[in-house]
Design a protein around this motif. Structure first.
Motif, PDB file in Angstrom:
ATOM      1  N   ILE B 116      30.307  53.366  45.219  1.00 29.31           N
ATOM      2  CA  ILE B 116      31.309  53.469  44.182  1.00 29.31           C
ATOM      3  C   ILE B 116      32.576  52.666  44.890  1.00 29.31           C
ATOM      4  N   GLY B 117      33.003  51.815  43.961  1.00 32.58           N
ATOM      5  CA  GLY B 117      34.276  51.227  44.309  1.00 32.58           C
ATOM      6  C   GLY B 117      34.125  49.807  44.731  1.00 32.58           C
ATOM      7  N   GLY B 118      35.019  49.177  45.170  1.00 27.13           N
ATOM      8  CA  GLY B 118      35.130  47.822  45.679  1.00 27.13           C
ATOM      9  C   GLY B 118      34.840  46.652  44.506  1.00 27.13           C
ATOM     10  N   LEU B 119      35.280  47.180  43.405  1.00 28.08           N
ATOM     11  CA  LEU B 119      34.995  46.128  42.363  1.00 28.08           C
ATOM     12  C   LEU B 119      36.346  45.550  41.782  1.00 28.08           C
ATOM     13  N   GLY B 120      37.527  46.155  42.374  1.00 25.77           N
ATOM     14  CA  GLY B 120      38.708  45.528  41.884  1.00 25.77           C
ATOM     15  C   GLY B 120      39.178  44.291  42.114  1.00 25.77           C
ATOM     16  N   ILE B 121      39.132  43.969  43.535  1.00 20.68           N
ATOM     17  CA  ILE B 121      39.348  42.558  43.933  1.00 20.68           C
ATOM     18  C   ILE B 121      38.346  41.469  43.387  1.00 20.68           C
ATOM     19  N   HIS B 122      37.183  42.182  43.195  1.00 17.58           N
ATOM     20  CA  HIS B 122      36.039  41.389  42.489  1.00 17.58           C
ATOM     21  C   HIS B 122      36.392  40.610  41.271  1.00 17.58           C
ATOM     22  N   LEU B 123      37.243  41.530  40.506  1.00 21.65           N
ATOM     23  CA  LEU B 123      37.314  41.267  39.297  1.00 21.65           C
ATOM     24  C   LEU B 123      38.700  40.249  39.177  1.00 21.65           C
ATOM     25  N   VAL B 124      39.657  40.349  40.438  1.00 24.18           N
ATOM     26  CA  VAL B 124      40.649  39.587  40.301  1.00 24.18           C
ATOM     27  C   VAL B 124      40.160  38.249  40.331  1.00 24.18           C
ATOM     28  N   LYS B 125      39.265  38.226  41.367  1.00 25.91           N
ATOM     29  CA  LYS B 125      38.714  36.839  41.806  1.00 25.91           C
ATOM     30  C   LYS B 125      38.327  36.143  40.576  1.00 25.91           C
ATOM     31  N   LYS B 126      37.356  36.990  39.873  1.00 32.92           N
ATOM     32  CA  LYS B 126      36.863  36.348  38.547  1.00 32.92           C
ATOM     33  C   LYS B 126      37.573  35.845  37.445  1.00 32.92           C
ATOM     34  N   LEU B 127      38.615  36.643  37.526  1.00 33.97           N
ATOM     35  CA  LEU B 127      39.574  36.351  36.277  1.00 33.97           C
ATOM     36  C   LEU B 127      40.728  35.392  36.614  1.00 33.97           C
ATOM     37  N   ALA B 128      41.087  35.268  37.915  1.00 34.74           N
ATOM     38  CA  ALA B 128      42.294  34.497  38.169  1.00 34.74           C
ATOM     39  C   ALA B 128      41.434  32.924  38.264  1.00 34.74           C
ATOM     40  N   SER B 129      42.138  31.800  37.998  1.00 37.86           N
ATOM     41  CA  SER B 129      41.570  30.410  38.339  1.00 37.86           C
ATOM     42  C   SER B 129      41.844  30.153  39.778  1.00 37.86           C
ATOM     43  N   LYS B 130      42.680  30.866  40.398  1.00 39.18           N
ATOM     44  CA  LYS B 130      43.194  30.652  41.829  1.00 39.18           C
ATOM     45  C   LYS B 130      43.941  31.805  42.273  1.00 39.18           C
ATOM     46  N   VAL B 131      43.493  32.300  43.824  1.00 44.18           N
ATOM     47  CA  VAL B 131      44.284  33.519  44.267  1.00 44.18           C
ATOM     48  C   VAL B 131      44.241  33.079  45.569  1.00 44.18           C
ATOM     49  N   GLU B 132      45.358  33.210  46.278  1.00 42.72           N
ATOM     50  CA  GLU B 132      45.869  32.975  47.632  1.00 42.72           C
ATOM     51  C   GLU B 132      46.414  33.716  48.295  1.00 42.72           C
ATOM     52  N   TYR B 133      46.304  34.197  49.573  1.00 40.91           N
ATOM     53  CA  TYR B 133      46.906  35.052  50.281  1.00 40.91           C
ATOM     54  C   TYR B 133      47.677  34.609  51.565  1.00 40.91           C
ATOM     55  N   SER B 134      48.911  34.967  51.801  1.00 43.12           N
ATOM     56  CA  SER B 134      49.536  34.664  53.002  1.00 43.12           C
ATOM     57  C   SER B 134      50.526  35.671  53.488  1.00 43.12           C
ATOM     58  N   ARG B 135      50.740  35.699  54.929  1.00 44.88           N
ATOM     59  CA  ARG B 135      51.416  36.856  55.665  1.00 44.88           C
ATOM     60  C   ARG B 135      52.646  36.055  56.211  1.00 44.88           C
ATOM     61  N   LYS B 136      53.755  36.189  55.597  1.00 42.08           N
ATOM     62  CA  LYS B 136      55.111  35.632  56.260  1.00 42.08           C
ATOM     63  C   LYS B 136      56.060  36.674  56.148  1.00 42.08           C
ATOM     64  N   ASN B 137      56.913  36.495  57.441  1.00 40.49           N
ATOM     65  CA  ASN B 137      57.959  37.413  57.663  1.00 40.49           C
ATOM     66  C   ASN B 137      57.865  38.971  57.260  1.00 40.49           C
ATOM     67  N   TYR B 138      56.690  39.452  57.649  1.00 40.82           N
ATOM     68  CA  TYR B 138      56.141  40.866  57.426  1.00 40.82           C
ATOM     69  C   TYR B 138      56.010  41.219  55.954  1.00 40.82           C
TER      70      TYR B 138
END
Lengths: 111, 149
Positions: B116-138
């Motif tokens: 149960i669960g774990g589908l949310g980010i999977h859907l984001v990756k499927k629907l967006a043409s590009k996804v990038e993460y960064s961590r800056k200045n907290y």
């Protein structure tokens, strides 16, 4: 979101109207918990008027399918809009939950 | 009404205070309506709503797991006329959390074995043409591209 409940013989029919998202899920979850703790074994969820579903909503259907199966019952969804259907397909639930085009076909499966 | 307040800094930037699971839909609708105003032929409003909701749910659960006074999210929405693409940047100031590192769900499993669960980010990756993460200045910064058709 509106939740409409109907009973046809042994079959419980839940009709959803509106958006099923992180904000509205708790209301449906309360209703579903009552069903899961009852002796209801045949459950149809009619999604004709469901306009939007997110992963928070998908969980409800996955849990329902598992719980009803655990009771040796039957569970089906029917009348999904194209948008809702596409979310089910992307999340791989389309293949593991019984989904029909209309209520009539779903009731046949649940008989 | 709930406690979310939305202030447009410019036409495409939104500052959401006190983000919580029970007020996410307000923000989701606000941004997707704006997208539709910017580019009326935009037909993937539902996909954009889903992407924003899934990211905000993750922020609530993992970046802001504790109730505190902040819980602020900044969202900027830009539209590229040339490529007809929307660019979303979603920034929070919570705990270090990269949602893209979440394990991909196994969609081949049977009903009994499907978690149960774990589908949310999977859907984001499927629907967006590009996804990038960064961590800056907290800050956790997620940048996404969404095609309009």
């Amino acid at each position: 979101m509106n939740i409409i409940e109907e009973k046809q013989n042994d079959i419980m029919i839940i009709k959803l109207d509106g958006r099923l998202d992180a904000t509205t899920v708790p209301t449906l979850e309360t209703k579903m918990n009552l069903i899961h703790y009852s002796d209801i074994k045949f459950l149809l969820m009619d999604l004709e008027k469901l306009t939007y579903v997110s992963s928070a909503g998908l969980r409800i259907f996955l849990v329902a399918a598992k719980k009803i199966k655990g009771k040796n019952g039957k569970f089906a969804l029917c009348s999904l809009s194209n948008e809702v259907q596409s979310v089910f397909k992307l999340s791989g639930l389309y293949e593991i939950i019984k989904i029909t085009a209309n209520t009539k076909d779903a009731l046949e499966i649940l008989k | 009404m709930n406690s979310a307040t939305n202030t447009a800094i410019n036409s495409h930037k939104f500052v959401i205070n006190n983000i919580e699971l029970n007020n996410i839909s307000e923000t989701v609708t606000l941004i997707s309506s704006k997208a539709k105003t910017i580019y009326p032929p935009f037909i993937r409003g539902g996909d954009m709503e889903l992407i924003i909701e899934e990211i905000l749910v993750n922020i609530c659960n993992y970046a802001y797991p504790m109730i505190d006074s902040h819980r602020q999210v900044e969202i900027s929405l830009d539209f590229d006329e040339k490529t007809k693409s929307f660019f979303l940047k979603i920034v929070d100031f919570g705990l270090d959390f990269n949602p893209l590192l979440k394990e991909e769900p196994n969609l081949e499993l049977d009903l009994e074995d499907r978690p149960i669960g774990g589908l949310g980010i999977h859907l984001v990756k499927k629907l967006a043409s590009k996804v990038e993460y960064s961590r800056k200045n907290y800050q956790n910064i997620l940048s996404l591209e969404i095609h309009s058709t």
